[in-house]
Design an enzyme around this catalytic site. Structure first.
Site, short mmCIF file in Angstrom:
data_model
loop_
_atom_site.label_atom_id
_atom_site.label_comp_id
_atom_site.label_asym_id
_atom_site.label_seq_id
_atom_site.Cartn_x
_atom_site.Cartn_y
_atom_site.Cartn_z
N LEU A 16 14.90 3.07 -14.35
CA LEU A 16 14.20 1.80 -14.10
C LEU A 16 13.31 2.21 -12.76
O LEU A 16 13.57 2.51 -11.99
CB LEU A 16 15.26 0.74 -13.53
CG LEU A 16 14.89 -0.66 -13.25
CD1 LEU A 16 15.90 -1.57 -13.50
CD2 LEU A 16 14.10 -0.72 -11.81
N GLY A 23 -1.42 1.64 -11.12
CA GLY A 23 -1.46 2.51 -9.96
C GLY A 23 -0.03 3.52 -10.45
O GLY A 23 0.19 3.93 -11.56
N SER A 147 5.04 6.34 1.69
CA SER A 147 3.72 6.91 2.01
C SER A 147 3.64 7.69 3.09
O SER A 147 4.61 7.74 4.03
CB SER A 147 3.12 5.26 2.48
OG SER A 147 1.71 5.75 3.22
N TYR A 160 2.46 -2.81 7.64
CA TYR A 160 2.69 -2.00 6.52
C TYR A 160 3.70 -0.55 6.77
O TYR A 160 4.45 -0.39 6.57
CB TYR A 160 1.39 -1.43 6.02
CG TYR A 160 1.52 -0.51 4.77
CD1 TYR A 160 1.83 -1.01 3.47
CD2 TYR A 160 1.22 0.74 4.86
CE1 TYR A 160 1.97 -0.04 2.20
CE2 TYR A 160 1.21 1.65 3.86
CZ TYR A 160 1.74 1.40 2.52
OH TYR A 160 1.70 2.02 1.56
#
Length: 288
Positions: A16, A23, A147, A160
């Site tokens: 999943l 992206g 990230s 973020y």
């Protein structure tokens, strides 16, 4: 820990993936299906699945496209339970859904900061928690796209990066615990990925910049970042998806997987920076 060797290997492995409208998520869904995974590609708004369907058709693969809003626990539960009801197993989860945000503390509304945390941190936990019992049953894998901003804080990305730091800390802490029960936990750390920056930060560059006393520094940061996207140094989503596939298919995937040599060098600065001075010198130059 490899689902290929699990007791349930008589049926296709099921993964999943969240945030597959574009992206990295889109590219990873197509790559996983091409590699033989039964792929449940989820997104918050299924009316935005046209690009996903087109990419799957061009690749000649089948995707099971379903709605999943990572910030809605009921939506998450429905999606995960639906996969188990239909396929009887869940071998891997790829937490990819996320949202960028550009701003700084003095100017940001607290509600905006909370929204960034809700999607990028609590959303990951919602999905992971709902899936964990099923991953234990399959000896499966929990993979989260974070990230390089989850390792090194970056100017005007406070909210973020805070969310990505939180995800990295949570998964780094969870990994040895999950491993005792046969679940592999990994984080995938992309750097700049082409097409995503302007679309995902929720910031209108064409409208100009009015950040009060921070306007000069923000303009310099944006100029530097846009140049990175225009000069071809940003990675393609497909390239980043290759690292996701490494986490899915490697016999013993690493906990932390960077998607490029640049990303490895960048996060390496932090991991070797005991007193923080190297990181401050690096990112300070972006806005000085």
């Amino acid at each position: 820990m490899n689902p290929k060797g699990s007791a349930m290997s008589t049926s296709p492995r099921t993964v999943l993936i969240t945030g597959t409208s574009s992206g990295i998520g889109l590219a990873a869904a197509v790559a996983a299906a091409r590699a033989g995974w039964r792929t449940v590609a989820t997104l918050r708004d299924t009316s935005r699945a046209d690009a996903l369907r087109k990419a799957a058709a061009e690749a000649g693969v089948d995707l099971d496209i379903r709605r999943l809003d990572v910030t809605d626990e009921a939506s998450v539960t429905t999606a995960v339970e639906g996969v188990i009801a239909d396929y009887g197993r869940l071998d891997a989860v790829v937490n990819n859904a996320g949202a960028g945000h550009l701003g700084t503390l003095e100017n940001d509304a607290m509600d905006d900061i909370r929204k960034v945390m809700e999607v990028n941190f609590f959303g990951v936990l919602n999905v992971s928690k709902a899936a964990m019992a099923h991953l234990r049953a399959s000896g499966g894998r929990l993979i989260t796209v974070t990230s390089v901003g989850g390792v090194i804080g970056q100017p005007f990305n406070e909210a973020y990066c805070a969310a990505k730091f939180a995800v990295e800390g949570y998964m780094e802490s969870l990994a040895p615990v999950a491993r005792t029960l046969g679940v592999s936990v990994s984080v995938v750390e992309p750097g700049a990925v082409a097409t995503e920056f302007v679309n995902n930060i929720g910031f209108d560059l064409e409208a100009g910049i009015d950040a009060g006393p921070y306007s000069g520094a923000l303009r310099r940061y944006i100029d530097r970042t846009v140049e990175q996207f225009l000069d071809g140094s940003a990675q393609t989503p497909g390239g980043a998806a290759e690292a996701v596939m490494e986490a899915l298919d490697a016999d013993r995937p690493a906990f932390r997987i960077q998607t490029t040599d640049w990303a490895r060098g960048f996060v390496g600065t932090k991991l070797a920076d005991a007193d923080g001075s190297a990181v401050q010198a690096l990112t300070g130059a972006w806005v000085a």
